[in-house]
Design a protein around this motif. Structure first.
Motif, PDB file in Angstrom:
ATOM      1  N   GLU A 108       0.835  -1.202   0.000  1.00 25.67           N
ATOM      2  CA  GLU A 108       0.000   0.000   0.000  1.00 25.67           C
ATOM      3  C   GLU A 108       0.873   1.257   0.000  1.00 25.67           C
ATOM      4  OE1 GLU A 108      -3.946   1.306   2.374  1.00 25.67           O
ATOM      5  OE2 GLU A 108      -2.156   1.073   3.632  1.00 25.67           O
ATOM      6  N   GLN A 109       1.923   1.262   0.826  1.00 30.99           N
ATOM      7  CA  GLN A 109       2.808   2.430   0.877  1.00 30.99           C
ATOM      8  C   GLN A 109       3.566   2.598  -0.434  1.00 30.99           C
ATOM      9  OE1 GLN A 109       2.969   4.749   3.489  1.00 30.99           O
ATOM     10  NE2 GLN A 109       3.968   5.837   1.789  1.00 30.99           N
ATOM     11  N   LYS A 112       1.255   4.255  -2.805  1.00 32.72           N
ATOM     12  CA  LYS A 112       1.109   5.680  -2.479  1.00 32.72           C
ATOM     13  C   LYS A 112       2.325   6.464  -2.971  1.00 32.72           C
ATOM     14  CE  LYS A 112      -1.772   5.119   1.660  1.00 32.72           C
ATOM     15  NZ  LYS A 112      -1.842   5.283   3.138  1.00 32.72           N
ATOM     16  N   ASP A 113       3.503   5.922  -2.705  1.00 30.70           N
ATOM     17  CA  ASP A 113       4.727   6.578  -3.161  1.00 30.70           C
ATOM     18  C   ASP A 113       4.756   6.696  -4.682  1.00 30.70           C
ATOM     19  OD1 ASP A 113       5.476   6.603  -0.502  1.00 30.70           O
ATOM     20  OD2 ASP A 113       6.861   4.912  -0.678  1.00 30.70           O
ATOM     21  N   ILE A 116       2.476   9.575  -5.721  1.00 34.45           N
ATOM     22  CA  ILE A 116       3.043  10.882  -5.363  1.00 34.45           C
ATOM     23  C   ILE A 116       4.175  11.247  -6.310  1.00 34.45           C
ATOM     24  CG2 ILE A 116       4.364  12.116  -3.595  1.00 34.45           C
ATOM     25  CD1 ILE A 116       2.736  10.499  -1.497  1.00 34.45           C
ATOM     26  N   GLY A 188      -1.200   7.741 -10.686  1.00 31.83           N
ATOM     27  CA  GLY A 188      -0.689   6.612  -9.910  1.00 31.83           C
ATOM     28  C   GLY A 188      -1.197   5.273 -10.375  1.00 31.83           C
ATOM     29  N   VAL A 247      -4.045   2.810  -5.575  1.00 36.83           N
ATOM     30  CA  VAL A 247      -4.210   2.566  -4.148  1.00 36.83           C
ATOM     31  C   VAL A 247      -5.470   3.291  -3.686  1.00 36.83           C
ATOM     32  CG1 VAL A 247      -2.721   4.530  -3.502  1.00 36.83           C
ATOM     33  CG2 VAL A 247      -3.053   2.628  -1.902  1.00 36.83           C
ATOM     34  N   ASN A 249      -6.560   4.352  -0.487  1.00 35.77           N
ATOM     35  CA  ASN A 249      -6.394   5.457   0.462  1.00 35.77           C
ATOM     36  C   ASN A 249      -5.206   6.300   0.026  1.00 35.77           C
ATOM     37  OD1 ASN A 249      -6.496   7.124   2.699  1.00 35.77           O
ATOM     38  ND2 ASN A 249      -5.477   5.648   4.040  1.00 35.77           N
ATOM     39  N   ARG A 250      -5.433   7.192  -0.966  1.00 39.11           N
ATOM     40  CA  ARG A 250      -4.312   7.943  -1.536  1.00 39.11           C
ATOM     41  C   ARG A 250      -4.429   9.442  -1.305  1.00 39.11           C
ATOM     42  NH1 ARG A 250      -7.761   6.130  -5.281  1.00 39.11           N
ATOM     43  NH2 ARG A 250      -8.565   7.486  -6.927  1.00 39.11           N
ATOM     44  N   LYS A 251      -5.428   9.902  -0.598  1.00 37.36           N
ATOM     45  CA  LYS A 251      -5.603  11.340  -0.381  1.00 37.36           C
ATOM     46  C   LYS A 251      -4.706  11.819   0.746  1.00 37.36           C
ATOM     47  CE  LYS A 251      -8.705  11.410  -3.585  1.00 37.36           C
ATOM     48  NZ  LYS A 251      -8.375  11.964  -4.898  1.00 37.36           N
TER      49      LYS A 251
END
Length: 251
Positions: A108-109, A112-113, A116, A188, A247, A249-251
């Motif tokens: 998940e991280q 997210k990365d 971003i 993403g 992903v 939960n990306r906010k």
């Protein structure tokens, strides 16, 4: 000069580190009869850091295609590769649901990365090229550069337009990321091969908490499992003819 040598030394060591992660031990089994082909139960006991090479001898060499097709159906959770020239079939265990579940926060991280970094890079490139990004379909905004300026550099990165993507590679670290340009201002989108390549080329993730050996096939399983456990979600283009994964939960 000293700084350059240090940077090159770090990059070489990092490449060696990646190679150490992805290389598998190959166990070769000579096959003279159907009865010598390992069962699924036997293959399941092989660690993921190893792969099996079935080396077919006469008279079974001409039957390997038929045998391989059956193994693909029977060996769920494995990659079964039938060599087109050599009389061999390679079997590799793919990343398991349990491994993905145990490392879901890590994946998940990473996702997210990915989002971003993709957003930062494509917006920096838009500024450099003087492009106003179409919020509905960014691909149209960059399409002129697919022909006239397909390659280039921006700060510490090289970029390359191709297909629906703009690929970026960091000149020093070797980190790579592919940014899809079809999902509006969402940069993403996760392709199985591109996502695992991003993970394996990102220095701060090493040593990886779980082995990723088959970039595309393991990537498919990671994305499908992360969708199933609601860590990832599916998104669509403006006309819903093409879907992708990001992903949740990306906010």
């Amino acid at each position: 000069m000293i700084s350059l040598l240090v940077d090159n030394y770090k990059k070489i060591n990092f490449i060696l580190l990646i190679n150490q992660v992805v290389e598998r031990i190959t166990q070769t089994i000579k096959i003279n009869s159907i009865s010598q082909i390992p069962t699924l139960q036997a293959i399941n006991k092989i660690p993921r850091g190893e792969k099996i090479k079935l080396l077919f001898e006469q008279p079974l060499q001409d039957s390997r295609q038929e045998i391989g097709i059956k193994l693909k159906k029977d060996f769920v959770g494995f990659q079964v590769s039938i060599h087109t020239i050599q009389p061999e079939i390679n079997i590799a265990k793919l990343i398991t649901d349990e491994e993905i579940d145990n490392n879901q926060l890590f994946f998940e991280q990473c996702a997210k990365d990915y989002g971003i970094l993709g957003n930062i890079l494509i917006n920096k490139l838009a500024v450099k090229l003087g492009v106003d990004i179409d919020p509905a379909y960014p691909l149209d905004s960059f399409s002129p550069y697919f022909a006239k300026q397909q390659f280039g550099n921006i700060e510490e990165w090289r970029y390359f337009f191709h297909g629906f993507h703009c690929g970026f590679e960091h000149k020093k670290s070797g980190q790579i990321i592919e940014v899809e340009l079809t999902f509006g201002l969402e940069f993403g989108g996760l392709d199985p091969y591109f996502f695992t390549s991003f993970i394996k080329s990102t220095q701060q993730y090493h040593p990886l908490p779980v082995g990723i050996y088959e970039d595309h096939a393991d990537g498919v399983r990671i994305i499908e499992r992360m969708l199933a456990i609601k860590r990832f979600e599916r998104i669509y283009t403006h006309d819903e003819n093409h879907s992708g994964v990001v992903v949740r939960n990306r906010k």
